[in-house]
Write a protein that holds these residues in place. Structure first.
Motif, PDB file in Angstrom:
ATOM      1  N   MET A 128       0.996  -1.161   0.039  1.00 52.94           N
ATOM      2  CA  MET A 128      -0.071  -0.079   0.190  1.00 52.94           C
ATOM      3  C   MET A 128       1.095   1.192   0.091  1.00 52.94           C
ATOM      4  SD  MET A 128      -2.483   1.345   2.937  1.00 52.94           S
ATOM      5  CE  MET A 128      -3.429  -0.005   2.902  1.00 52.94           C
ATOM      6  N   GLN A 129       0.633   2.134  -0.933  1.00 52.43           N
ATOM      7  CA  GLN A 129       1.274   3.444  -0.906  1.00 52.43           C
ATOM      8  C   GLN A 129       0.963   4.189   0.292  1.00 52.43           C
ATOM      9  OE1 GLN A 129       0.890   6.245  -4.092  1.00 52.43           O
ATOM     10  NE2 GLN A 129       3.055   6.540  -4.211  1.00 52.43           N
ATOM     11  N   THR A 130       1.931   4.974   0.896  1.00 55.80           N
ATOM     12  CA  THR A 130       1.528   5.795   2.151  1.00 55.80           C
ATOM     13  C   THR A 130       2.008   7.226   1.698  1.00 55.80           C
ATOM     14  OG1 THR A 130       1.966   4.062   3.459  1.00 55.80           O
ATOM     15  CG2 THR A 130       1.996   6.412   4.409  1.00 55.80           C
ATOM     16  N   ILE A 131       0.969   8.276   1.787  1.00 54.17           N
ATOM     17  CA  ILE A 131       1.416   9.664   1.612  1.00 54.17           C
ATOM     18  C   ILE A 131       1.572  10.213   2.808  1.00 54.17           C
ATOM     19  CG2 ILE A 131       0.687  11.663   0.458  1.00 54.17           C
ATOM     20  CD1 ILE A 131       1.050   9.268  -1.551  1.00 54.17           C
ATOM     21  N   VAL A 132       2.693  10.814   3.289  1.00 63.22           N
ATOM     22  CA  VAL A 132       2.707  11.665   4.726  1.00 63.22           C
ATOM     23  C   VAL A 132       2.945  13.134   4.099  1.00 63.22           C
ATOM     24  CG1 VAL A 132       3.907  11.721   6.854  1.00 63.22           C
ATOM     25  CG2 VAL A 132       3.958   9.514   5.294  1.00 63.22           C
ATOM     26  N   PHE A 133       2.020  13.994   4.937  1.00 63.41           N
ATOM     27  CA  PHE A 133       2.127  15.422   4.575  1.00 63.41           C
ATOM     28  C   PHE A 133       2.686  16.035   5.940  1.00 63.41           C
ATOM     29  CE2 PHE A 133      -1.763  13.610   2.610  1.00 63.41           C
ATOM     30  CZ  PHE A 133      -1.619  14.682   1.257  1.00 63.41           C
ATOM     31  N   ASP A 134       3.400  17.052   5.591  1.00 63.18           N
ATOM     32  CA  ASP A 134       3.815  18.383   6.546  1.00 63.18           C
ATOM     33  C   ASP A 134       2.442  19.227   6.637  1.00 63.18           C
ATOM     34  OD1 ASP A 134       5.311  20.443   7.989  1.00 63.18           O
ATOM     35  OD2 ASP A 134       5.161  21.578   6.254  1.00 63.18           O
ATOM     36  N   VAL A 135       2.418  20.088   7.488  1.00 61.97           N
ATOM     37  CA  VAL A 135       1.258  20.704   7.822  1.00 61.97           C
ATOM     38  C   VAL A 135       1.245  22.443   7.370  1.00 61.97           C
ATOM     39  CG1 VAL A 135      -0.331  21.561   9.475  1.00 61.97           C
ATOM     40  CG2 VAL A 135       0.390  19.324   9.679  1.00 61.97           C
ATOM     41  N   ASP A 136       2.273  22.845   8.217  1.00 62.18           N
ATOM     42  CA  ASP A 136       2.356  24.448   7.861  1.00 62.18           C
ATOM     43  C   ASP A 136       2.780  24.919   6.374  1.00 62.18           C
ATOM     44  OD1 ASP A 136       1.363  24.995  10.556  1.00 62.18           O
ATOM     45  OD2 ASP A 136       3.361  24.295  11.354  1.00 62.18           O
ATOM     46  N   ASP A 137       2.046  25.621   5.690  1.00 57.66           N
ATOM     47  CA  ASP A 137       2.413  26.143   4.394  1.00 57.66           C
ATOM     48  C   ASP A 137       2.668  25.132   3.336  1.00 57.66           C
ATOM     49  OD1 ASP A 137       2.208  28.781   4.383  1.00 57.66           O
ATOM     50  OD2 ASP A 137       4.621  29.034   5.365  1.00 57.66           O
ATOM     51  N   THR A 138       1.845  23.936   3.917  1.00 62.35           N
ATOM     52  CA  THR A 138       1.751  22.638   2.834  1.00 62.35           C
ATOM     53  C   THR A 138       0.285  22.456   2.677  1.00 62.35           C
ATOM     54  OG1 THR A 138       3.711  21.744   3.645  1.00 62.35           O
ATOM     55  CG2 THR A 138       2.347  20.165   2.546  1.00 62.35           C
ATOM     56  N   GLU A 198       7.722   3.171  -1.177  1.00 53.28           N
ATOM     57  CA  GLU A 198       6.286   3.341  -1.549  1.00 53.28           C
ATOM     58  C   GLU A 198       5.662   4.187  -0.673  1.00 53.28           C
ATOM     59  OE1 GLU A 198       4.098  -0.454  -1.258  1.00 53.28           O
ATOM     60  OE2 GLU A 198       5.267  -1.228  -2.839  1.00 53.28           O
ATOM     61  N   THR A 199       6.621   5.140   0.036  1.00 49.82           N
ATOM     62  CA  THR A 199       6.192   6.160   0.578  1.00 49.82           C
ATOM     63  C   THR A 199       6.622   7.725   0.266  1.00 49.82           C
ATOM     64  OG1 THR A 199       6.616   4.956   2.783  1.00 49.82           O
ATOM     65  CG2 THR A 199       6.582   7.207   3.001  1.00 49.82           C
ATOM     66  N   VAL A 200       5.618   8.678   0.189  1.00 46.31           N
ATOM     67  CA  VAL A 200       5.995   9.793  -0.351  1.00 46.31           C
ATOM     68  C   VAL A 200       5.495  10.919   0.593  1.00 46.31           C
ATOM     69  CG1 VAL A 200       5.103  11.388  -1.956  1.00 46.31           C
ATOM     70  CG2 VAL A 200       4.925   9.005  -2.402  1.00 46.31           C
ATOM     71  N   TYR A 201       6.721  11.632   0.935  1.00 46.92           N
ATOM     72  CA  TYR A 201       6.630  12.893   1.814  1.00 46.92           C
ATOM     73  C   TYR A 201       6.358  14.024   0.961  1.00 46.92           C
ATOM     74  CZ  TYR A 201       7.019  15.638   5.988  1.00 46.92           C
ATOM     75  OH  TYR A 201       6.782  16.547   6.924  1.00 46.92           O
ATOM     76  N   ILE A 202       5.347  15.022   1.635  1.00 41.61           N
ATOM     77  CA  ILE A 202       5.154  16.435   0.913  1.00 41.61           C
ATOM     78  C   ILE A 202       5.117  17.290   1.815  1.00 41.61           C
ATOM     79  CG2 ILE A 202       3.140  17.502  -0.240  1.00 41.61           C
ATOM     80  CD1 ILE A 202       1.794  14.640  -0.996  1.00 41.61           C
ATOM     81  N   GLY A 203       5.902  18.210   1.394  1.00 43.50           N
ATOM     82  CA  GLY A 203       6.294  19.230   2.520  1.00 43.50           C
ATOM     83  C   GLY A 203       7.015  20.456   1.614  1.00 43.50           C
ATOM     84  N   ASP A 204       6.852  21.671   2.390  1.00 42.13           N
ATOM     85  CA  ASP A 204       7.122  23.206   1.912  1.00 42.13           C
ATOM     86  C   ASP A 204       8.732  23.378   2.258  1.00 42.13           C
ATOM     87  OD1 ASP A 204       7.347  25.772   3.986  1.00 42.13           O
ATOM     88  OD2 ASP A 204       6.682  23.722   4.590  1.00 42.13           O
ATOM     89  N   SER A 205       9.121  22.772   3.211  1.00 39.42           N
ATOM     90  CA  SER A 205      10.763  23.340   3.434  1.00 39.42           C
ATOM     91  C   SER A 205      11.803  22.189   2.804  1.00 39.42           C
ATOM     92  CB  SER A 205      10.890  23.104   4.927  1.00 39.42           C
ATOM     93  OG  SER A 205      12.108  23.197   5.364  1.00 39.42           O
ATOM     94  N   TYR A 206      12.556  22.912   2.287  1.00 42.86           N
ATOM     95  CA  TYR A 206      13.787  21.924   1.374  1.00 42.86           C
ATOM     96  C   TYR A 206      14.524  21.383   2.492  1.00 42.86           C
ATOM     97  CZ  TYR A 206      17.642  20.372  -1.051  1.00 42.86           C
ATOM     98  OH  TYR A 206      18.833  20.083  -1.673  1.00 42.86           O
TER      99      TYR A 206
END
Length: 236
Positions: free
Chosen positions: A1-11, A178-186
């Motif tokens: 199963m693919q997992t999508i992990v999010f940051d919160v602030d400004d994302t 299979e894990t994707v992280y999404i965030g605004d801070s490089y």
């Protein structure tokens, strides 16, 4: 199963709106929209630097981080602010964040990913109480269960340290590939995720530059929440 992990602030939402509101309420000086945005960017820069100091064995206190980011940011614009004034600004800013809302495209995205059967999670830096308040205000538990929410203040370690990514990985039994992280801070999100072996999407809404000496690159760089929605809709 693919997992999508999010940051919160400004994302997931625009943190600058709360900041702009607080400046207009607390500071008598008039700013152009461009100046307000530059001031916000400075505050975020100093916030990250001072947050790191607060994490390194208590070089500074949390209160010094919370107030110092504003003192230094306003200093860049020729505005002197003492710690008491900075504390007032911080608490007003915190109150303003009680009205934050998700980007509309993020609501659609979370619905899409949930319907696709993706495993969703949050990994965010910050104090447990403050970040929990924002997560509740944004209504994120409609899509993400509480045991899939990870706040650095709860675990005593923060992004980009690999340890916090390892905690998430172990708790959720993730396959890194299979894990994707999404965030605004490089510096915090992209470097941290890539060093953990995860895929990383940089939501670079404010068109920041990657440091010239860095060899780490995101798997995708997107500049608007609508692009993020389109990306996942097209890859489903």
């Amino acid at each position: 199963m693919q997992t999508i992990v999010f940051d919160v602030d400004d994302t997931l939402y625009d943190q600058a709106q709360s900041f702009h509101q607080t400046v207009r309420e607390q500071i008598s000086q008039d700013f152009t929209p461009e100046e307000l945005d530059n001031l916000y960017k400075k505050s975020r820069k100093y916030s990250e630097l001072l947050f790191d100091e607060s994490e390194r064995g208590g070089e500074i206190t949390t209160f010094e981080w919370q107030t110092g980011r504003f003192i230094k940011a306003f200093e860049n614009f020729g505005i002197s602010m003492n710690q008491e004034q900075a504390a007032d600004f911080h608490y007003s800013y915190k109150d303003a964040q009680a009205n934050i809302t998700l980007f509309p495209e993020i609501v659609e995205l979370l619905e899409l990913l949930k319907n696709q059967g993706k495993q969703l999670a949050i990994l965010t830096n910050g104090e447990e109480g403050h970040q929990s308040m924002k997560i509740e205000q944004l209504g994120l538990t409609q899509w993400i269960s509480e045991d899939h929410i990870f706040i650095s203040g709860t675990h005593g370690v923060a992004k980009p340290k690999k340890v916090i990514f390892d905690i998430v990985e172990k708790k959720l039994n993730l396959n890194p590939t299979e894990t994707v992280y999404i965030g605004d801070s490089y510096e915090k999100d992209i470097i941290g995720a890539k060093q953990a072996g995860w895929k990383a999407i940089w939501v670079n809404y404010r068109n920041k530059e990657i440091p010239e000496d860095s060899k780490i690159r995101p798997d995708q760089e997107l500049h608007h929440p609508s692009q993020l929605l389109t990306y996942f809709a097209s890859t489903s």
